[in-house]
Scaffold this active site. Structure first.
Site, PDB file in Angstrom:
ATOM      1  N   GLU A  65       0.808  -1.216   0.000  1.00 56.71           N
ATOM      2  CA  GLU A  65       0.000   0.000   0.000  1.00 56.71           C
ATOM      3  C   GLU A  65       0.842   1.267   0.000  1.00 56.71           C
ATOM      4  O   GLU A  65       0.477   2.280  -0.599  1.00 56.71           O
ATOM      5  CB  GLU A  65      -0.962   0.014   1.196  1.00 56.71           C
ATOM      6  CG  GLU A  65      -2.187  -0.861   1.040  1.00 56.71           C
ATOM      7  CD  GLU A  65      -1.903  -2.347   1.202  1.00 56.71           C
ATOM      8  OE1 GLU A  65      -0.776  -2.694   1.617  1.00 56.71           O
ATOM      9  OE2 GLU A  65      -2.782  -3.160   0.931  1.00 56.71           O
ATOM     10  N   HIS A 134     -10.829  -6.269   8.399  1.00 53.69           N
ATOM     11  CA  HIS A 134     -11.374  -5.803   7.118  1.00 53.69           C
ATOM     12  C   HIS A 134     -12.639  -4.979   7.305  1.00 53.69           C
ATOM     13  O   HIS A 134     -13.356  -4.742   6.350  1.00 53.69           O
ATOM     14  CB  HIS A 134     -11.717  -6.988   6.213  1.00 53.69           C
ATOM     15  CG  HIS A 134     -10.545  -7.806   5.802  1.00 53.69           C
ATOM     16  ND1 HIS A 134      -9.854  -8.606   6.677  1.00 53.69           N
ATOM     17  CD2 HIS A 134      -9.920  -7.947   4.597  1.00 53.69           C
ATOM     18  CE1 HIS A 134      -8.879  -9.217   6.038  1.00 53.69           C
ATOM     19  NE2 HIS A 134      -8.884  -8.827   4.771  1.00 53.69           N
TER      20      HIS A 134
END
Lengths: 331, 401, 81
Positions: A65, A134
């Site tokens: 990321e 998540h």
């Protein structure tokens, strides 16, 4: 397939059309992120775009990321209009250094010489049994950072049109798409072809109290308002839409009229966006308030996996109804 | 140091529920200050304090029922050098307990949190918006009935008050301040009256008094005055009674511990019937010293507060004698039951035109029957008779009132 | 004021004095003080309320003319309320 209602589509489809539009409009615009190409995006937002636009403009990236965000920021400084997808905001913490230390600061530190017109999209929120890593809602953290704009489309219309406004903005813009909204359907008004990214919007007018909500909690707030109406309580629902900078004027106008406010925030209560709004209301509207400000937030636990526990942890319609009723009808 | 205890708001009270503290530790109080609200069968009563002091500690919690004489608070009286006791430190204790407990892993939700208690500021809850609006309108928001969250006075409550008294809402929901439990009040009246008839050897006297002169005086007084300044006959009856009592100290006071204790002032408990049943007889202080218009104003205020709430503890504790008046629609005469530990009750029947012999002829006159029920342990019929005849003399010459 | 306005005013004031009263059950020619158990203090407050709302001067001698709702409406009309 039978003839669908014109303009009727899912939130997911609206996101896709927004991206397609942006790619068609500006050759400098491209999409990059994990699994956005071949796989079509983990929430299938970019499904089919690789075939449509080719691998130069729909770019699969490594699972890194910091690299994705950093490359996007660099491309933006270099004159491109990147749309960066981070799979979920939980993973965006790996990109935090790029976003907070670079994207948010470079326009300032360069004395305005470098604009960073990057757009970073991420999925946020719980409710789909994806467990603690998540399912979190971290948009409130980003709303703490000066130098970036934070958007939370809660309607199909905003999903469809916020992206264009974000790309037009010279500042880095973060868009938080709530995972339970992707399958929600809505009908676009053909008259509307653009939206602003500066204001909150009254989604349902009312006079007895204001419910402030955004993103995935907006439909719950509207549903709560419907139930409250049956009980004779006329709730106004204000969609925050833009979490940074907050549209104080719209919020204050509503609350100073209704004098009561419930803030719904899927973030954890401590140090949350709802805390910031409550503090502003206490600062600026103290003498207009007729009742304490109430908040409906996520329980302070990592989001549980089991469905019943996840449901219990997240703000639900019934929680909003209960909080609102206690304020508007104490007896 | 001194103790502030649950007052006896009448002989029929055994305990009271502390509804609200209006002071907090560190506050200074002086005689007559209202420091707490106590709920009794007579409704919510504003309890006053009778000394200059600093509040050191509140010992009873809101919502707690405390027996008469039970400790409510500790006071540091002026000149008292001992420091206030150290404030309790619940947080420290909680932290200590926590650190000794075996640590649980897992989310913080599992950790016990010390209960958070707001220190009462002594103010009635009034929402910020309501307070601002009330200030603009010049209304005292603390005098209103709160219908907002936690019983707070809300913006709408102030708007209602602006719309003009009487506010239907305040009248319909006097539960918090004026509310009394009719069944509870019935029990209390039963206990007091039973005690009275069991313990007090009553004797009864009565007189018929010509009210023609008094009523004439009254109608001249009221003529041309707006209704707000008009006076009721009750004012004259009360004043005449009070002046007569100056000469009859053995009827004004208390029978306590097998002896009569005369009262210092003439504080007349005025029997007020409550709509929906029940009776209270709060005191009007020093009636003998009040000018008639002032007395009328006190009477009006007292009746309003008795019916809507907000009587003060001194009004329930201080009556030295009771007067009951049946009014225009009542019966012709009444012989009362003494409210212990008082020693007398005076009753006025309805004023009615009846035949009367005056100047050797039968004439129609406005007559009233005045009765006395008195405690024979404290006084004898002779004293009672003199009291009634003094009342008669005074009512015959209303200019002297 | 119309008759209905006067009636509404009367009920508003009486509502503050006798909150438990159901005015729908009140007969217009019934003696008000009897029907609603109004004592002289209540009645004085009632007169005060009428006076403050309408400005009409209601001398004590006229109290007898205000015994029923019909009377009150007629009286206030005549006095120009």
């Amino acid at each position: 397939m039978s003839d669908p209602t014109p303009g009727r589509m899912t939130y997911r489809e609206a996101c896709k059309q927004a991206i397609r539009d942006a790619l068609n409009r500006d050759p400098n615009c491209f999409v990059m992120g994990e699994d956005v190409g071949l796989y079509g995006g983990c929430y299938a937002v970019t499904k089919g775009l690789l075939e449509e636009f080719g691998p130069d403009r729909i770019r699969d990236t490594p699972l890194a990321e910091s690299v994705i965000a950093g490359a996007g920021i660099g491309a933006a400084i270099g004159g491109m209009r990147p749309i960066v997808e981070i799979m979920t905001c939980n993973f965006s913490l790996l990109a935090l250094d790029q976003i907070v230390n670079n994207a948010a600061t470079i326009p300032h530190m360069s004395g305005g010489q470098f604009a960073v017109p990057v757009v970073i999209r991420m999925a946020t929120g719980g409710g789909r049994q994806l467990a603690a890593q998540h399912s979190h809602s971290l948009e409130g953290w980003y709303a703490h950072i000066p130098g970036i704009k934070v958007l939370a489309p809660g309607t199909v219309e905003d999903a469809r049109y916020m992206l264009a406004a974000a790309l037009d903005d010279p500042n880095p813009v973060l868009i938080f798409e709530h995972v339970v909204l992707y399958n929600e359907e809505g009908t676009l008004d053909p008259e509307v072809t653009a939206v602003d990214i500066s204001s909150a919007k009254v989604r349902r007018p009312g006079s007895d109290l204001t419910i402030l909500a955004y993103g995935g909690c907006l439909p719950k707030a509207l549903e709560a308002a419907g139930q409250l109406a049956e009980a004779g309580i006329d709730a106004e629902v204000v969609d925050l839409r833009v979490l940074r900078p907050l549209d104080d004027a719209t919020i204050f106008a509503s609350v100073s009229r209704t004098r009561r406010c419930v803030i719904v925030d899927e973030g954890w209560r401590s140090g949350s966006l709802s805390a910031e709004i409550a503090a502003r209301l206490a600062d600026d509207l103290f003498f207009e308030l007729d009742a304490p400000i109430r908040r409906v937030c996520t329980r302070e636990v990592p989001i549980p996996y089991p469905a019943h526990l996840e449901e219990a942890a997240l703000p639900q319609t019934a929680d909003i109804v209960e909080a609102a009723r206690a304020l508007a009808r104490p007896q | 140091m001194s103790d502030f205890t649950m007052p006896s708001l009448g002989a029929d009270m055994e305990s009271g529920k502390l509804v609200e503290w209006l002071v907090k530790p560190g506050d200074t109080v002086s005689k007559g200050d209202i420091v707490a609200v106590v709920e009794t069968h007579k409704g919510a009563i504003d309890v006053e304090i009778f000394e200059e002091a600093t509040v050191s500690e509140l010992c009873a919690g809101e919502g707690e029922t405390v027996k008469v004489g039970g400790l409510l608070a500790r006071l540091q009286t002026t000149g008292d050098a001992s420091p206030p006791s150290a404030p309790p430190m619940p947080e420290a204790t909680a932290t200590e307990a926590e650190s000794r407990a075996p640590k649980k892993s897992g989310p913080e939700a599992a950790a016990p949190r010390p209960a958070f208690q707001i220190e009462r500021t002594g103010r009635k809850k009034v929402s910020p918006a309501a307070r601002r609006l009330a200030a603009e309108l010049g209304i005292d928001p603390e005098s209103l009935t709160g219908t907002g969250i936690d019983g707070s006075v809300s913006f709408a409550d102030v708007e209602l008050a602006r719309a003009g008294a009487p506010t239907p809402k305040a009248a319909a929901a006097p539960v918090r301040r004026g509310g009394f439990d009719p069944a509870e009040m019935r029990r209390a009246i039963a206990a007091a009256m039973t005690r009275s008839k069991r313990e007090i050897p009553h004797y009864y006297l009565s007189n018929t008094v010509d009210m023609t002169a008094s009523l004439g005086w009254l109608s001249r007084y009221n003529e041309g005055r707006p209704p707000t300044e008009r006076m009721l006959a009750a004012t004259l009856l009360l004043k005449a009674t009070a002046l007569a009592l100056r000469k009859a100290p053995q009827l004004n006071g208390f029978w306590q511990d097998d002896a009569f204790r005369p009262a210092e002032g003439i504080h007349i408990g005025w029997a007020i019937s409550l709509r929906g049943g029940g009776l209270v007889s709060p005191a009007i202080h020093d009636v003998d010293t009040l000018a008639l218009p002032e007395l009328m104003a006190r009477l009006r205020d007292l009746v309003a507060r008795a019916r809507s709430g907000g009587l003060r503890s001194s009004e329930l504790m201080d009556a030295t004698i009771t007067v009951t008046s049946l009014g225009e629609r009542g019966a012709d005469s009444v012989t009362g039951v003494i409210y212990p530990p008082q020693v007398a009750i005076i009753g006025f029947g309805r004023i009615r035109e009846r035949p009367w012999v005056a100047d050797g002829a039968v004439q129609p006159r406005q007559l009233i029957d005045v009765s006395l029920a008195a405690d024979h342990r404290a006084s004898d019929g002779h004293a009672g008779g003199r009291l009634l005849s003094t009342i008669e003399t005074l009512l015959l010459e209303p200019d002297e009132l | 004021m119309t008759d209905d306005e006067i009636r509404k005013l009367v009920f508003d004031i009486l509502g503050g004095i006798a909150p438990e009263a159901d005015f729908d059950l009140l007969d217009e020619d019934e003696e008000l003080r009897e029907a609603l158990d109004i004592d002289s203090m209540d009645f004085l407050n009632f007169i005060t309320g009428l006076h403050q709302a309408t400005g009409v001067d209601i001398p004590e001698n006229d109290y007898a003319r205000l015994s029923t709702l019909t009377d009150i409406v007629a009286y206030l009309r005549q006095k120009g309320a």
